[in-house]
Design a protein around this motif. Structure first.
Motif, PDB file in Angstrom:
ATOM      1  N   ARG A  43       0.853  -1.180   0.000  1.00 30.28           N
ATOM      2  CA  ARG A  43       0.000   0.000   0.000  1.00 30.28           C
ATOM      3  C   ARG A  43       0.892   1.234   0.000  1.00 30.28           C
ATOM      4  O   ARG A  43       1.668   1.446   0.940  1.00 30.28           O
ATOM      5  CB  ARG A  43      -0.911  -0.007   1.219  1.00 30.28           C
ATOM      6  N   GLN A  48       2.089   4.604   0.615  1.00 27.21           N
ATOM      7  CA  GLN A  48       1.815   5.642   1.603  1.00 27.21           C
ATOM      8  C   GLN A  48       2.708   6.846   1.306  1.00 27.21           C
ATOM      9  O   GLN A  48       3.913   6.818   1.539  1.00 27.21           O
ATOM     10  CB  GLN A  48       2.078   5.110   3.020  1.00 27.21           C
ATOM     11  N   SER A  54       4.342  10.321   1.645  1.00 27.97           N
ATOM     12  CA  SER A  54       4.702  11.279   2.679  1.00 27.97           C
ATOM     13  C   SER A  54       4.776  12.671   2.075  1.00 27.97           C
ATOM     14  O   SER A  54       4.905  12.844   0.851  1.00 27.97           O
ATOM     15  CB  SER A  54       6.049  10.906   3.308  1.00 27.97           C
TER      16      SER A  54
END
Length: 394
Positions: free
Chosen positions: A27, A29, A31
């Motif tokens: 998944r 993610q 930032s």
């Protein structure tokens, strides 16, 4: 206890990680640091490419001469179709400005008195010859700091203003099967220029072919008042490869004129298609470069099309020198009746193409907008980060 029928169990998916959708997955993610870095790098790339493209376009040397009003007498003559067989010419002198740089040339050693060119005062000691080519070489390097203005490949274009090649009926008025050489009498889609008044099929048929640009433009270098050198120009090699060898073909025949037997020329043409370039069989008929270039219709009413390219031979190996030139134009293509204009353009090219700033500006604007979005998101991220730290301390 209620049991499941055997038939229903057979339709269940196998108890595997793939069919039960239990495979390990990543998944993504994102930032804030990664997103901002990506936007910043994209902005740098677009700005860099845009600046390079703009500088490349700015380095192109181009001169445009509008001869609609200069050749006003010829324009008035062409307004009346009765005068189609009357030739009208006009000459347009112009000057390519000089720039400065010292250069030496080996040909001058042959023409002068034995002094090395590097220490020879060319301003006061001209070449000792009457050969126009040697005189032209001298003109190339006659000043203490003199450089070719149009160095390298030079291209000649004709430019039309207010000529709408993008009209729907105009674009459809052609026969692709005829242009492919499969059936020269297929004129079904060429209205209103399908047949002549006596019913003979027209080749090439259609409104596009009938309205071909037919001015003759000759470039001359005026060495002085008595010596005029015709600049050698190539009339072939100015088309797209796919057009020349795929979309346009001549009928299969040893004699091109017999292949077009039973057809007639378009109404506004002075000669049939098999006489467009009798000196070069590879540039005659439907595969004539001028004809192919015109048949590729333009998207806008103001456009330019490639007409000739400089033959870098004889006196023009290095390009076009600074000096006095003239365009000798045989005026045939009428534009004043539809309030159009005509120009002739001399231009160089770079690796990025012609003198158009659109692509460079598009990249520059995209990069600037990306940078603006980067700094906006960075400011929002820092504000939210400070607020989060403030609430966590309470």
């Amino acid at each position: 206890m209620k049991t499941t029928p055997q038939g229903c169990q057979s339709r269940l998916p196998d108890n595997t990680a793939l069919k039960q959708q239990q495979l390990p997955a990543y998944r993504l993610q994102l930032s804030a640091t990664g997103v901002l870095s990506g936007f910043f790098a994209t902005g740098v790339f677009c700005l860099g490419v845009g600046i390079i493209l703009i500088l490349s376009a700015k380095s192109i040397k181009e001169i445009e001469i509008n001869y609609t009003k200069i050749c006003a007498n010829c324009a008035k003559l062409r307004e009346n179709a009765v005068n189609f067989d009357k030739e009208c010419t006009c000459s347009i002198p112009f000057h390519i400005p000089e720039t400065m740089q010292v250069l030496a040339h080996s040909h001058l050693n042959k023409a002068c008195t034995g002094h090395p060119v590097s220490c020879y005062n060319l301003s006061t000691h001209p070449p000792c010859t009457t050969d126009p080519c040697y005189l032209l070489e001298f003109q190339f390097f006659h000043s203490a700091h003199h450089l070719l203005t149009y160095c390298g490949n030079v291209y000649m274009y004709y430019k039309l203003y207010g000529f709408y090649q993008n009209l729907y009926g105009y674009i459809l008025s052609r026969s692709n099967s005829q242009l492919l050489g499969t059936d020269v009498k297929d004129v079904g889609s060429c209205a209103p220029f399908r047949e002549s008044h006596n019913g003979t099929p027209i080749a090439p048929c259609g409104a596009i072919a009938n309205s071909i640009f037919n001015d003759t433009i000759i470039l001359s270098y005026n060495l002085n008042s008595s010596i005029h050198i015709k600049v050698p120009m190539l009339r072939s090699g100015i088309t797209w490869w796919t057009d020349k060898y795929v979309k346009f073909r001549n009928p299969s025949s040893n004699n091109l004129s017999s292949a077009f037997a039973g057809t007639t020329k378009p109404p506004y043409w002075p000669k049939p298609v098999y006489e467009l370039d009798e000196e070069d069989p590879g540039n005659n008929g439907f595969i004539n470069d001028d004809f192919i270039v015109w048949m590729r219709t333009a998207a806008f009413p103001t456009f330019k099309k490639l007409y000739r390219r400089l033959s870098r031979t004889q006196c023009f190996i290095e390009g076009l020198p600074a000096g006095n030139y003239s365009f000798n134009i045989t005026y045939n293509f009428p534009v004043t009746r539809f309030r159009g204009e005509k120009s002739v353009v001399l231009s160089t090219l770079t690796w990025s193409g012609g003198r158009s700033l659109f692509l460079g500006l598009a990249y520059t604007v995209t990069g600037a907008v990306t940078w603006l979005a980067t700094f906006s998101m960075m400011a929002a991220h820092l504000m939210l980060k400070e607020r989060k730290m403030f609430f966590s301390q309470q």
